[in-house]
Design an enzyme around this catalytic site. Sequence first.
Site, short mmCIF file in Angstrom:
data_model
loop_
_atom_site.label_atom_id
_atom_site.label_comp_id
_atom_site.label_asym_id
_atom_site.label_seq_id
_atom_site.Cartn_x
_atom_site.Cartn_y
_atom_site.Cartn_z
N GLU A 17 0.95 -1.16 -0.19
CA GLU A 17 0.21 -0.17 0.22
C GLU A 17 0.83 1.47 0.11
OE1 GLU A 17 -0.42 -2.45 1.30
OE2 GLU A 17 -2.40 -3.31 2.49
N ILE A 434 26.48 -1.01 -20.50
CA ILE A 434 26.97 -2.09 -19.90
C ILE A 434 25.95 -3.24 -19.77
CG2 ILE A 434 26.79 -1.85 -17.57
CD1 ILE A 434 29.28 -0.82 -18.34
N GLY A 435 24.61 -3.58 -20.73
CA GLY A 435 24.26 -4.98 -20.41
C GLY A 435 22.66 -4.41 -21.17
N SER A 436 22.10 -3.88 -19.76
CA SER A 436 20.76 -3.91 -20.57
C SER A 436 20.30 -2.41 -20.88
CB SER A 436 19.33 -3.19 -19.13
OG SER A 436 20.67 -2.53 -18.07
N CYS A 645 29.11 -0.71 -9.41
CA CYS A 645 28.68 1.12 -9.30
C CYS A 645 28.55 1.38 -7.99
CB CYS A 645 27.24 0.49 -10.40
SG CYS A 645 26.09 -0.15 -10.75
N HIS A 697 21.90 7.60 -14.55
CA HIS A 697 20.58 8.05 -13.53
C HIS A 697 19.61 9.12 -14.01
CE1 HIS A 697 23.43 5.99 -12.49
NE2 HIS A 697 22.92 4.99 -11.24
N CYS A 729 26.21 2.35 -15.82
CA CYS A 729 25.95 1.68 -15.67
C CYS A 729 24.74 0.30 -16.40
CB CYS A 729 25.26 2.20 -14.61
SG CYS A 729 24.36 0.68 -13.65
N1 GLN Z 1 24.27 -5.35 -16.50
C1 GLN Z 1 23.58 -4.84 -15.56
C2 GLN Z 1 22.41 -4.45 -16.37
O1 GLN Z 1 23.60 -3.12 -17.14
C3 GLN Z 1 23.92 -4.43 -14.19
C4 GLN Z 1 23.55 -3.82 -13.50
C5 GLN Z 1 23.97 -3.17 -12.02
O2 GLN Z 1 25.00 -2.50 -12.35
N2 GLN Z 1 23.17 -2.91 -11.01
O3 GLN Z 1 21.69 -3.24 -16.37
ZN ZN Z 2 25.93 -0.64 -12.79
#
Ligand code: GLN
Ligand code: ZN
Length: 761
Positions: A17, A434-436, A645, A697, A729
């Site tokens: 909630e 970084i990946g995503s 990170c 961010h 990141c």
């Molecule tokens: N490989 C992940 C991404 O790119 C790394 C995430 C992270 O560092 N918290 O989302």
């Molecule tokens: Zn990260």
Amino acid sequence: MVRTFAFGFPKLGEKREFKRLLENFWKGKLSEGELLKGIEELNLWRASLYAQNGDLIPSNELSLYDFMLDTAVMVGAIPSRFREYNGLETYFEMARGKNALELTKWFNTNYHYLVPELEGESFKLLENKPLKEYRFFREKGYDTVPQIIGLYTFLKLSKAPKRVEEGGLPVVVLEKLDTKERLEKFAQALIPIYRELLASLREAGVKRVHFDEPALVMDTEDYEWEVVEEIYRELSQVGIDIGVLTYYDSVSNYERFVNLPVKALHLDLVSNEENLKNLKEKGFPKDKELIAGIINGRQPWRANLKEKLGLIEELLKISENLTISNASPLYHLPVSVEPEDELPEGLKERLAFAKEKLQELKLLKEALNGNSEALKEVEESEKVMTAVYAENPEVRRRVASLTEEDFRRKLPYKERDKIQREILKLPLFPTTTIGSFPQTEDVRKMRTAYRTGKISEEEYKKFIKEKIKYAIEVQEEIGLDVLVHGEFERSDMVEYFAIKMDGIATTKHGWVLSYGSRVYRPPIIYGDVSRPKPMTLEEITYAQSLTSKPVKGMLTGPVTILNWSYYREDIPKREIAYQIALALLDEVKDLEKAGIKVIQIDEPAFREGAPLKKKDWEEYFDWAIKAFRLCSRAKPETQIHTHMCYSEFNEIIEYIYEMDFDVISIEASRSKGEIIEVFEKFKGWDRQIGIGVYDIHSPAIPTKEEMKAIMERAMRVLPKELLWVNPDCGLKTRRWEEVIPALKNMVDMARELRQEVGAKV
Ligand code: GLN
Ligand code: ZN
């Protein structure tokens, strides 16, 4: 008679909630009045739970965003950039506005707090939330104990402006109160405010307050203890009973702690043996109340209540004035196990989340009073908790037969590097991410549809493949050098692997607050961990089939999986980490066999798992480093990346180096100066490194100039051959409209930089 007291109950509510209230308010769907009404209901719900199970009811616990922010606002520490404090508007501005306070990890937990900024030395009692709440509960019939962040902890976690030299120029930066002079100055300025607060509470009829002082479990120097003693000497004069609570570890100086001039003292008797040892050896003052933290607030296991009863009896010999309590706040746990009906056979009986922990305290008290029902339950809990669980002999055998060689790659870095450069043929300043990639609305919708059975596995997989294909095309188009598949199939980097591994359970409703309204579900490592079948192979090989550029295999590291999960306590953490590492190693081998040349093993929680006292670091980093090395023992030809990170690297750089990866990418766009500085001091750094040049961010699209400035700074301390170019990141929280132009700028910047240094573009 033994009393019970529990604190830190999760604020989320049974059905999250809290999250809904907050987010609807932010979206403008709820008025301030409606928000506060909802919060009152949550407050009454928790008070009734406390009242049913315990003798003391804490108040002032439910923060609208973060309790450190509340404390800053309480004492009027509003940085000038927010101008006049204007209620909730300013409050949320400070929490999540454009110039919000810095968000950082709370001790060694996965909760994040906002770092107060102490600009000047004039403070005032601006928002007396403890008083308001006390009165609110009083009206509803509850006489509560206001729970307030202690002044020492508040000071230790705050930052204040400091003049320093940077590149020969004086600049003002925000830093911790890291000297005697700075700490004392702000303590002097704030003690009167805390006194005024206590006086106002006393006037309103408050008999007792509790101060949370977890900072006292960190390494605490002599001058810091003097400040603590001064604070409590002053506050004890107000004429209100004070309890001081410590948790997450043992107090750094037992004698000084138990001699503070206060009424009650809380010790964590779960995190390690130290406090209990001191209690036994040094005793406890006769005129004080011992609040013994005997129920684990951070792990979800039911307690062996029989053992706890024995402990209470021992404690009664040390202090007759005894209150039993949870060892650390309960907000590290989900609300209740009740709704979990899909756990592996036999697991539910072994679990106790926050609500069940309250009941355990009550049960213990009843058993002490000779209640036969309670005594029966105590007997049962012992049977359940000592039964052997989910053992896998093959996994045990593998861990037991590990030798030094399993933790070492076949060739040293220098030689691997040569081979890898031959194979990969990357340009100077290779670019990657970084990946995503953006987890857009359609990704989330399809995931829910799949989970709820609205679409078949086949349809879901097809959808994920389309996403991967799109991501590869975008990256090719932009001209990145090392590609990623985008992680569209993952909702959470730890939960995704937890679901695929044996020995780890995941919950349906086990949400825990990370910060603000952000929640996650920590998996539960309950048995021996193994990988029944490949976990990432299908997506990665598909992505690689679409391009001639290298695609990174993408794994979450063993230390991060362990640190972001609950874990069993019957075997050492080291062993659990090795079990996970071996499961990951199987995956690394499979990826290699499928022709993947670069594998990234993320370890964002590597630093945060470190114990609070430096003396315990060697032991932790020893197994953490080894676990990473165990899973990354790839062929010399395979380039191993890691990513971290939000960490403070400076203190742990030597340990990081020992991980023996080939390339590391780290977050630096918000504290680049600091991170680059580390490499000035570290002699002989020879690993490749990607210092994040793009702050993911923020929705802002970074310019080439901004990013180049970071690279140029890095080039002043590191050989250019070591430098990679990447965001700081993963990009999953961003939108494609932001990501594409930002990455274009990043790649362009790298090309320009290559030209400037005379390398091939
Ligand atoms: N490989 C992940 C991404 O790119 C790394 C995430 C992270 O560092 N918290 O989302
Ligand atoms: Zn990260």
